[in-house]
Design an enzyme around this catalytic site. Structure first.
Site, PDB file in Angstrom:
ATOM      1  N   SER A 172       0.835  -1.189   0.000  1.00 42.58           N
ATOM      2  CA  SER A 172       0.000   0.000   0.000  1.00 42.58           C
ATOM      3  C   SER A 172       0.881   1.255   0.000  1.00 42.58           C
ATOM      4  CB  SER A 172      -0.945  -0.032   1.202  1.00 42.58           C
ATOM      5  OG  SER A 172      -1.956   0.940   1.078  1.00 42.58           O
ATOM      6  N   TYR A 173       0.776   2.104   1.037  1.00 45.98           N
ATOM      7  CA  TYR A 173       1.601   3.308   1.065  1.00 45.98           C
ATOM      8  C   TYR A 173       3.075   2.983   1.304  1.00 45.98           C
ATOM      9  CZ  TYR A 173       2.516   8.255   1.368  1.00 45.98           C
ATOM     10  OH  TYR A 173       2.981   9.514   1.103  1.00 45.98           O
TER      11      TYR A 173
END
Length: 470
Positions: A172-173
Site C-alpha cells: 500500500s503506502y
C-alpha cells in the site's frame, strides 16, 4: 588495558540487562507454548528534544541460527495506519489472534525465512511525540529521514544483526516509504564516516501506491461489472480519471466530480470491501472453534481484522509488548485518529518511479506484486507501472510472462526484466500477480505471499514449475 576490558565487559552486561528487562518479550498473552524464536518490542527515541519515539516489534527467524538468515524491515500502511501491529498480526507475523483471544501460529509467517522488524512510522498507532506539531505536518522526505534514524539507532542496540543481508518490504503506502528509505540508505552508505554500511539487497512492494494514478480504479470497477456502462461513460466524459484524482488530492471536488463520486458510491454499495472483491463479511458469532483455527492458520479470515483490534486493545497485551507507555486513551484501530486528510493527501502526489529507477540502476532488485482482487490499487495499473519502468531503463525481458506456482497450484502470473549481457549492471525488476489476492496479499493469500517472499530473498523469479509435472 585491564580497565578497558573491564569497562567493555560491564558495558556489554548492562546492555544485555537493559534489553532483557525492557524489550524482550517473554510471552504474549494467549501465545502457544512451543515458541523458540526471540521476540523484542519497545521504542527507539529518534528525536529526544521533541520527545519523539517509534514503536517496533522484532521476531527472530525460526531457525537454529537466526543470524544465518537475513533481516527484513516491513513498512506497510502509511501516514494514518499502524504498520507494526497490522504487519505482525494481520499479515505475515508469527501469530494470528482468534475470537477467543488466543494466538495461533501462522504457518506462513515470514519469519520462517527471515528475521522480521516491524515499525510504526512516522507517528502512528503506538509511536508518539511530545510535540503536537509532529502529528500535523509530516511529508515523505521527513519520514524517510526519521526511518533512517530509527534504523541506525536500532542497529546500535541490536548490533548482532548489523551485518546481515538487509531487505525492505511493504505494501500500500509502503510503495512510498520503502523506496524512499532504500534510496536514503544508499546515499548514507556512501558517507565515509560509516565504516559498516547497511547491506541493502532488495525491496519488495505489494499493491503499492507509486504515483497518483495508482489511486484510479474506475476502469477496474467497470471491468468487473461493479459499475454500469452509463456511469462509466459519464465519468470518462465529465470527470475523467486524471481530473478526479487531481481534484481528490487538492481536497476539493468540483460539482461534476462530486456527482460522479456519489453515483460510483451508490453503485458500488456500502457493504463492498474495496480491499478485496471476493471477501465475505465477518459473521463471527456463527463460526465454530474448529473453523476459527482453520481460518486463522490456513486461509483468509473474514473476522481477523476484528480479532486483531480486540486483541491489541487489551491492557495485558500492550504491557507485554512494552507499548502505549504514554497511557494513550484512544482505542487502537487500523487507522490513527486525529490525522487530517491534508497531511496525507499532499504525499500521494509524489511520483516514486524516478526513485525506483535510481534503485534499479544501483543494482537493487525490485519485486512488485499485486493481488488481482484489490479494488483500491488495481492490478492493471501496477502492471502498467512495471512496464513503464522497464521501458524507461531499456530493460529486456529475462523471463516471459507466464504462470508461477505456489506448490501445485498456479499462484499468479509473473514477468522479469533486466539487462543481461550489458556492461552496467542493473537490478532485476519482477512483476507478479497473485491470483485471488487482495490489497493485503499476506492476509488474503498467505501461502502465495510466502512463496513470493522466499523467491525474492533467493534473488530468483517466482517458481515456474508444478511439482506434479516431475
Amino acid at each position: 588495558m585491564v580497565f578497558l576490558l573491564w569497562f567493555l565487559l560491564v558495558n556489554t552486561l548492562c546492555s544485555i540487562s537493559i534489553r532483557i528487562n525492557g524489550e524482550m518479550i517473554d510471552s504474549l498473552p494467549g501465545q502457544p507454548s512451543d515458541v523458540s524464536f526471540t521476540q523484542f518490542s519497545g521504542y527507539i527515541v529518534t528525536d529526544k528534544s521533541r520527545g519523539r519515539a517509534l514503536f517496533y516489534y522484532f521476531a527472530g527467524a525460526q531457525s537454529e541460527d537466526e543470524l544465518s538468515k537475513p533481516l527484513t524491515l516491513w513498512l506497510g500502511g502509511g501516514h494514518d495506519c499502524s504498520i507494526a501491529t497490522v504487519g505482525m498480526f494481520y499479515e505475515h507475523g508469527p501469530f494470528r489472534p482468534t475470537k477467543d483471544g488466543k494466538l495461533v501460529k501462522n504457518p506462513y509467517s515470514w519469519n520462517l525465512v527471515s528475521n522480521m522488524l516491524y515499525v510504526d512510522t512516522p507517528i502512528v498507532a503506538y509511536s508518539f511525540s511530545n510535540t503536537t506539531s509532529d502529528y500535523q505536518a509530516w511529508c515523505d522526505f521527513e519520514t524517510a529521514y526519521e526511518n533512517l534514524k530509527f534504523l541506525r539507532k536500532w542497529f546500535l542496540r541490536f548490533y548482532e544483526y548489523r551485518n546481515l543481508d538487509f531487505y525492505i518490504a511493504g505494501d500500500s503506502y509502503g510503495g512510498h516509504l520503502a523506496p524512499q528509505l532504500a534510496a536514503l540508505i544508499l546515499e548514507d552508505n556512501r558517507n565515509p564516516a560509516h565504516l559498516r554500511p547497511i547491506k541493502l539487497k532488495g525491496i519488495a512492494l505489494g499493491n503499492p501506491i507509486l504515483e497518483k494514478m495508482s489511486l484510479s480504479n474506475v476502469e477496474h470497477l467497470w471491468y468487473h461489472g461493479i459499475i454500469s456502462e452509463e456511469v462509466y461513460g459519464m465519468q470518462k466524459k465529465v470527470c475523467n480519471a486524471t481530473t478526479m484524482i487531481d481534484e481528490f488530492l487538492s481536497g476539493e471536488l468540483s460539482e461534476y466530480c462530486s456527482d460522479i463520486e456519489i453515483m460510483l458510491s451508490e453503485e458500488i454499495g456500502h457493504d463492498m470491501d474495496k480491499e478485496n472483491l471476493v471477501f465475505q463479511s465477518c459473521e463471527s458469532s456463527s463460526i465454530s472453534s474448529s473453523q476459527q483455527h482453520y481460518l486463522a492458520t490456513e486461509t483468509a479470515d473474514p473476522c481477523l481484522r476484528d480479532w486483531v483490534g480486540e486483541y491489541i486493545n487489551r491492557p495485558d497485551v500492550q504491557k507485554a509488548l512494552h507499548a502505549n507507555t504514554t497511557g494513550w486513551q484512544y482505542p487502537w484501530n487500523f487507522t490513527s485518529p486525529g490525522k487530517t486528510s491534508d497531511v496525507i493527501l499532499h504525499n500521494f502526489a509524489i511520483d516514486i518511479l524516478p526513485t525506483l529507477s535510481a534503485l534499479l540502476m544501483s543494482d537493487i532488485p525490485v519485486l512488485i506484486y499485486s493481488g488481482d482482487q484489490d479494488l483500491r490499487i488495481p492490478v492493471s495499473h501496477t502492471r502498467e507501472v512495471a512496464t513503464v519502468l522497464a521501458v524507461r531503463l531499456k530493460l529486456t525481458t529475462l523471463e516471459m510472462n507466464g504462470p508461477w506456482y505456489d506448490g501445485k497450484e498456479i499462484g499468479g502470473w509473473s514477468q522479469t526484466f533486466g539487462n543481461s549481457g550489458r556492461c552496467n549492471k542493473v537490478g532485476n525488476l519482477t512483476f507478479a500477480t497473485v491470483r485471488g489476492g487482495a490489497h493485503f496479499v499476506p492476509s488474503s493469500s498467505p501461502s502465495q505471499a510466502l512463496t513470493l517472499f522466499k523467491a525474492f530473498l533467493k534473488g530468483s523469479p517466482p517458481p515456474r514449475t508444478n511439482p506434479n509435472h516431475y
